[in-house]
Design a protein around this motif. Structure first.
Motif, mmCIF file in Angstrom:
data_model
loop_
_atom_site.group_PDB
_atom_site.id
_atom_site.type_symbol
_atom_site.label_atom_id
_atom_site.label_comp_id
_atom_site.label_asym_id
_atom_site.label_seq_id
_atom_site.Cartn_x
_atom_site.Cartn_y
_atom_site.Cartn_z
ATOM 1 N N ALA A 245 -1.409 -3.630 3.804
ATOM 2 C CA ALA A 245 -1.269 -4.028 2.400
ATOM 3 C C ALA A 245 -2.621 -4.391 1.800
ATOM 4 C CB ALA A 245 -0.300 -5.206 2.278
ATOM 5 N N LEU A 246 -3.477 -5.027 2.594
ATOM 6 C CA LEU A 246 -4.823 -5.369 2.124
ATOM 7 C C LEU A 246 -5.624 -4.105 1.820
ATOM 8 C CD1 LEU A 246 -6.806 -7.709 1.635
ATOM 9 C CD2 LEU A 246 -7.542 -7.439 3.996
ATOM 10 N N LEU A 247 -5.497 -3.091 2.690
ATOM 11 C CA LEU A 247 -6.190 -1.820 2.458
ATOM 12 C C LEU A 247 -5.636 -1.097 1.226
ATOM 13 C CD1 LEU A 247 -6.475 -0.390 6.079
ATOM 14 C CD2 LEU A 247 -8.342 -1.171 4.623
ATOM 15 N N LEU A 248 -4.319 -1.177 1.018
ATOM 16 C CA LEU A 248 -3.686 -0.465 -0.090
ATOM 17 C C LEU A 248 -3.717 -1.247 -1.401
ATOM 18 C CD1 LEU A 248 -0.530 0.992 1.703
ATOM 19 C CD2 LEU A 248 -2.592 2.219 1.024
ATOM 20 N N SER A 249 -4.110 -2.518 -1.362
ATOM 21 C CA SER A 249 -4.026 -3.345 -2.569
ATOM 22 C C SER A 249 -4.825 -2.815 -3.758
ATOM 23 C CB SER A 249 -4.400 -4.798 -2.266
ATOM 24 O OG SER A 249 -5.732 -4.900 -1.847
ATOM 25 N N PRO A 250 -6.034 -2.257 -3.586
ATOM 26 C CA PRO A 250 -6.714 -1.714 -4.771
ATOM 27 C C PRO A 250 -5.930 -0.565 -5.413
ATOM 28 C CG PRO A 250 -8.265 -1.921 -2.952
ATOM 29 C CD PRO A 250 -6.906 -2.188 -2.403
ATOM 30 N N VAL A 251 -5.342 0.284 -4.581
ATOM 31 C CA VAL A 251 -4.564 1.412 -5.103
ATOM 32 C C VAL A 251 -3.308 0.909 -5.796
ATOM 33 C CG1 VAL A 251 -3.289 3.493 -4.450
ATOM 34 C CG2 VAL A 251 -5.445 2.951 -3.318
ATOM 35 N N VAL A 252 -2.640 -0.064 -5.174
ATOM 36 C CA VAL A 252 -1.401 -0.602 -5.751
ATOM 37 C C VAL A 252 -1.687 -1.275 -7.087
ATOM 38 C CG1 VAL A 252 0.456 -2.299 -5.404
ATOM 39 C CG2 VAL A 252 -0.242 -0.822 -3.526
ATOM 40 N N ARG A 253 -2.786 -2.010 -7.179
ATOM 41 C CA ARG A 253 -3.131 -2.672 -8.442
ATOM 42 C C ARG A 253 -3.420 -1.685 -9.562
ATOM 43 N NH1 ARG A 253 -7.417 -6.753 -6.493
ATOM 44 N NH2 ARG A 253 -6.352 -7.255 -4.574
ATOM 45 N N ILE A 254 -4.015 -0.537 -9.216
ATOM 46 C CA ILE A 254 -4.299 0.485 -10.234
ATOM 47 C C ILE A 254 -3.008 1.161 -10.686
ATOM 48 C CG2 ILE A 254 -5.374 2.745 -10.612
ATOM 49 C CD1 ILE A 254 -7.651 1.782 -8.733
ATOM 50 N N LEU A 255 -2.144 1.475 -9.738
ATOM 51 C CA LEU A 255 -0.949 2.242 -10.057
ATOM 52 C C LEU A 255 0.189 1.396 -10.626
ATOM 53 C CD1 LEU A 255 -0.815 4.611 -6.954
ATOM 54 C CD2 LEU A 255 -1.679 5.119 -9.243
ATOM 55 N N PHE A 256 0.277 0.141 -10.219
ATOM 56 C CA PHE A 256 1.394 -0.709 -10.625
ATOM 57 C C PHE A 256 0.857 -1.912 -11.402
ATOM 58 C CE2 PHE A 256 2.772 1.563 -6.893
ATOM 59 C CZ PHE A 256 4.051 1.971 -7.218
ATOM 60 N N HIS A 257 1.207 -1.987 -12.695
ATOM 61 C CA HIS A 257 0.758 -3.112 -13.526
ATOM 62 C C HIS A 257 1.639 -4.330 -13.301
ATOM 63 C CE1 HIS A 257 -2.262 -0.971 -15.719
ATOM 64 N NE2 HIS A 257 -1.409 -0.028 -16.083
ATOM 65 N N GLY A 258 1.006 -5.495 -13.286
ATOM 66 C CA GLY A 258 1.741 -6.751 -13.231
ATOM 67 C C GLY A 258 2.290 -7.113 -11.867
ATOM 68 N N ILE A 259 1.922 -6.387 -10.828
ATOM 69 C CA ILE A 259 2.406 -6.698 -9.478
ATOM 70 C C ILE A 259 1.389 -7.605 -8.810
ATOM 71 C CG2 ILE A 259 3.054 -5.764 -7.225
ATOM 72 C CD1 ILE A 259 4.961 -4.997 -9.452
ATOM 73 N N LYS A 260 1.835 -8.779 -8.403
ATOM 74 C CA LYS A 260 0.930 -9.735 -7.782
ATOM 75 C C LYS A 260 0.887 -9.522 -6.274
ATOM 76 C CE LYS A 260 1.514 -13.102 -11.334
ATOM 77 N NZ LYS A 260 2.355 -14.135 -11.841
#
Length: 194
Positions: free
Chosen positions: A68-83
């Motif tokens: 999840a730490l590795l994927l967090s930059p991608v997730v933040r770009i693709l999904f708005h408002g997800i903490k």
């Protein structure tokens, strides 16, 4: 409904086999096909059990948090408002990991749980669910384990030699899908939740 369709197909097949004098061939193919379907199902179950176990070990050993730490930059770009650290964030990362391992069957329940978490009535809810559907459906596969298992069950000597083609096709499909979601939701007012 599917039972009705299959019944109609079977009746039509039997009628044509009677007229073409191939009833014995149809019966033989039905028995052989059932045996092959069972063997394929068992080999796929073994692969799913293996990778499902790997996913469970990753969860227990907290490897999923590192992923999840590795994927967090991608997730933040693709999904708005997800903490980061939220249940939705964790489910998105697990879903993406399962898809990268080629475990569509394991990714689907994760995707459904994630969609429930994302459906919170926020402005970005529909956009995030749309993005999840695209990523879950057109997922980037680093290890196409299900396809490789099918190839191995059918006698392929190198079941993983499709990795470059699968990787290229999945990257193109995910990129196209993400661009479509961005384009579809980019013109909307952020306060408008249509």
């Amino acid at each position: 409904m599917i039972g009705v369709i299959i019944s109609i197909i079977m009746i039509i097949s039997l009628v044509f086999s009677v007229f073409n004098d191939t009833v014995s061939d149809v019966c033989s193919a039905a028995l052989t096909g059932a045996d092959e379907a069972l063997q394929l199902s068992l080999s796929l179950c073994a692969v799913m059990a293996l990778w499902g176990g790997v996913m469970k070990i990753a969860e227990v050993s907290q490897l999923n948090e590192k992923i999840a730490l590795l994927l967090s930059p991608v997730v933040r770009i693709l999904f708005h408002g997800i903490k980061r650290g939220s249940k939705a964030f964790e489910l998105i990362c697990l879903n993406m990991t399962a898809n990268m391992l080629g475990l569509g069957n394991a990714a689907t329940p994760l995707g459904l749980s994630c969609a429930k978490e994302l459906d919170d009535g926020s402005v970005y809810s529909k956009r995030n669910i749309s993005m999840l559907v695209v990523i879950n459906t057109a997922s980037i596969q680093l290890i196409p384990s299900t396809v490789a298992a099918i190839r191995a069950a059918n006698g392929s000597s190198q079941p993983f030699d499709i990795i470059p083609a699968v990787l290229a096709a999945s990257v193109v499909s995910v990129t196209a899908g993400c661009i479509c979601v961005f384009a579809m939701f980019s013109g909307r007012d952020r306060t408008d939740d249509r």
